[in-house]
Motif scaffolding. Structure first.
Motif: not given
Length: 221
Positions: A125-152
């Motif tokens: 249930g803890r939030l673990y450290r993120g791997r940098t694939g998301v940054a690769h997508l954002a920085l390479t494409s210039g697309a915005p990142v929308v964070p999503v929080g799932l609960c339950g």
């Protein structure tokens, strides 16, 4: 099309059974490329997100969802294929890069691509450290990142269970994060780390999860 049919059926069933609470859906741009970055608590996360987002999504899913045998394997393969999943081999650097290339093509075409920066679902249930694939997508494409929080969602199918349960679910979408400028002076590795940490901090604000501070290296789902 099959995606629309599965999504429509799943949305009706999901609303009837789980009555999910969805917040911040207006943060997802109506058009243009966008990366959805979510925490990962359950097998069903990859079903919940496509069902509540009005735009068509492609997302990463472990290859095992596509290779199972018997009726269960066929159902899993058909469901994830219909929902737009991209199989990725766990622990395979080449497979992960190929999957991210699919994401970049999706973003280049103005679409939505979703992934779990933690890499695999949280065992506690803890939030673990993120791997940098998301940054690769954002920085390479210039697309915005929308964070999503799932609960339950972890209560629907806890680790080790096979039959889904009925439990309340909340899906929160945060404000888009723009990384299209301001990182050019940094070395690539440092920029990706900074972007990823910012994305994970935004997810944590949506979920309130305790931060593990380490990578999730569990060899499971």
């Amino acid at each position: 099309m099959l995606y629309d049919a599965v999504r429509t059926l799943g949305r009706h069933l999901g609303r009837a059974l789980y009555r999910p609470r969805v917040e911040g859906l207006e943060h997802i741009p109506a058009s243009g490329p966008v990366v959805l970055a979510a925490n990962h608590l359950s097998f069903c996360d990859s079903v919940v997100i496509p069902l509540v987002v009005p735009r068509r999504i492609r997302f990463l899913a472990k290859a095992e969802y596509f290779t199972g045998s018997g009726p269960k394997g066929r159902i899993s393969r058909a469901t994830f294929t219909a929902l737009g999943a991209v199989p990725v081999e766990r622990g395979s650097g080449g497979g992960a890069l190929e999957a991210l290339d699919v994401g970049l093509r999706r973003l280049k075409d103005g679409g939505v691509f979703s992934l779990y920066p933690e890499g695999t679902r949280s065992p506690d249930g803890r939030l673990y450290r993120g791997r940098t694939g998301v940054a690769h997508l954002a920085l390479t494409s210039g697309a915005p990142v929308v964070p999503v929080g799932l609960c339950g969602t972890e209560r629907i199918q806890p680790i080790g269970t096979r039959v889904p349960r009925i439990a309340p679910v909340t899906v929160r979408f945060g404000a888009p994060l723009d990384f299209s400028s301001g990182y050019g002076h940094l070395k690539t590795g440092r920029a990706r780390r900074m972007v990823t940490d910012e994305v994970m901090a935004a997810i944590q604000r949506l979920t309130g999860q305790e931060q593990a501070g380490v990578y999730n290296d569990r060899n499971g789902e």
